[in-house]
Design an enzyme around this catalytic site. Sequence first.
Site, PDB file in Angstrom:
ATOM      1  N   ASP A  67      35.364  45.768  42.667  1.00  0.00           N
ATOM      2  CA  ASP A  67      36.659  45.454  42.833  1.00  0.00           C
ATOM      3  C   ASP A  67      37.497  45.672  41.581  1.00  0.00           C
ATOM      4  OD1 ASP A  67      35.353  43.665  41.338  1.00  0.00           O
ATOM      5  OD2 ASP A  67      35.574  41.834  42.605  1.00  0.00           O
ATOM      6  N   ASN A 121      34.759  29.422  44.648  1.00  0.00           N
ATOM      7  CA  ASN A 121      35.459  28.786  45.954  1.00  0.00           C
ATOM      8  C   ASN A 121      34.625  29.901  47.015  1.00  0.00           C
ATOM      9  OD1 ASN A 121      36.289  31.477  45.275  1.00  0.00           O
ATOM     10  ND2 ASN A 121      38.512  31.196  45.865  1.00  0.00           N
ATOM     11  N   HIS A 123      34.174  33.152  46.884  1.00  0.00           N
ATOM     12  CA  HIS A 123      34.413  34.595  47.155  1.00  0.00           C
ATOM     13  C   HIS A 123      33.427  35.179  46.634  1.00  0.00           C
ATOM     14  CE1 HIS A 123      36.504  34.766  42.847  1.00  0.00           C
ATOM     15  NE2 HIS A 123      35.549  35.758  42.840  1.00  0.00           N
ATOM     16  N   GLU A 128      38.567  36.800  49.155  1.00  0.00           N
ATOM     17  CA  GLU A 128      38.834  35.411  48.987  1.00  0.00           C
ATOM     18  C   GLU A 128      38.790  34.652  50.139  1.00  0.00           C
ATOM     19  OE1 GLU A 128      38.827  33.958  46.076  1.00  0.00           O
ATOM     20  OE2 GLU A 128      40.703  34.872  44.783  1.00  0.00           O
TER      21      GLU A 128
END
Length: 394
Positions: A67, A121, A123, A128
Site C-alpha cells: 500500500d 481497527n 484493517h 479499512e
Amino acid sequence: MQVITTQTPEQASLLVAEIIANRLQALPAMSLALPTGNTPLLAYKHLRNLWKSGDLQARKASLVQIDEYIGSEETFRDYLQRELGSISWKEQLFWQETDDPKEIAQRLPQLDLLVLGIGVNGHVAFCEPGCSEDDRFYKTSLSEETIRRNNTTAHHALSMGIGYIKEAKEIILLATGKDKAEALAAAIDGPRTNMLPASLLQDHSRITVVCDLEAGSLLQNGKTQWSDRAVVVIGCRQEDGTYSPSSRGRVWAGSRLAATRGADIVLLSGGYAQDHQSEAFWMSEEFPARIETPLLLEEASDRTARHAAFVSPILRALGIKEVFLVTSWWHLPRFWWMQRWIGKEFRARFVPAWSLPFRGMKGQKRLRKEIGAFFWARADSQEGQKLRRKKSSL
Ligand code: GLP
C-alpha cells in the site's frame, strides 16, 4: 487458519523472518509482498542479518509493495527501501501515489507469500472497515483512527484490496502488543465482516497468524503456557515428487504425539518437487483437523541433512528446547547425524513411525538401502554442518 502464539514479540518477529527465509529458499523466484508499520521492523532486521550472513535467497525474488499513502511526504516506498533495500532483490514492484490502481492491479503477479500486519481497527494493508471484498487494487480514504495512529498528513491511500489479497497462495499475519489484542480476537474468533477487514481472511486456504502473548491475550483459545516442546515430522518424497505413504505414517505418528505430549508446535518438513506442492503441504492436508496444536511448514528441504538444518532456525526462533523427531523406524541409523545437524541446544528424541514394515520385495530393497544410509548420512554431514553453522551465525 493456524495461530502460533509466541511468548515474546521478538520470537514472533524472528519466526516470521525465518518463515520468509524458508519460503525464499524453497521457491527462489517467488513474489513476496511485505507490509510497513512498526510491527515488522524487528523481522526486517532479522532478514537483513540473514542476508548479510548469506542465508537469504532473494536475488531471484520480486518484492512487492502492499500500500502507499497519497499526499504524504513520508512514503511506504521509502520505508521499504530503507528497511529492505540493502537486500538484492530481482525487482522491487513499488509504485507512486499518482499511479493508476487498475494499471497496478494488472502488472501485479500472483503473490506466493503475503505478510500482513493488522491495524487496531482490524484493517489489513489499507483495507479499512467497510471496504469491498472484491476490490483488487484501489484508492481509498483513510479512517480517522488510522490517520491519528499513523500520525500522517495523508487522508487517502493506494492499497491492495481484499480480492487481490485473498489470491495470495500463502498469507502470514503478524501481530504483536496489547493494542492489537482486540482486533486480532475479532478477526479470528468473531464473525466474518467487512467492518473488520482482517476477518475476511478467515476462509483463506493457507493463512498463519503469528502473534505474541499480548496480542493473543483475548483469543478464545489463547495460549498461556508453553512446553517448549516441538514435534518435527520429516517428510519422505517419492521419486516422482508425489506424496509418499511413508509420510502418511509419519503424520499419523506426529499427530498422536502432538495430542499426548502437549507440544507447542508441529513442524512438517519437506520441500517441493517440480510443479507439485511441497511435501510439507501434503502432510498438512493429511494432518487430523481435531489436533489443536498449530502446524507450521518447512518447505525447503529435500534430504536428511537439509530437513535437520532448516528446521533448526525455526525451532530456535520459537524458543523450543525439546524436539520429537518423527520419521520412519528404518531411519534410526541416520538419527545420530540428524541430532547433530539440528543442534546440541535441542534435546532431540527419535520417534519411529511404524507404519511401513519391510514387507515384500519393495521393503527388502528399502532395507538394503537404509543399511547403507548411516554411511551415506555421514557423507552428507558436511553439508548439514555447513548449513547449520551459517544459520547459527545469526
Ligand atoms: C498501516 C499499514 C498496514 C500495517 C498496519 C499496522 O497503516 N497500512 O500495512 O500493517 O497499519 O501498523 P503497525 O504495525 O505500525 O501497528
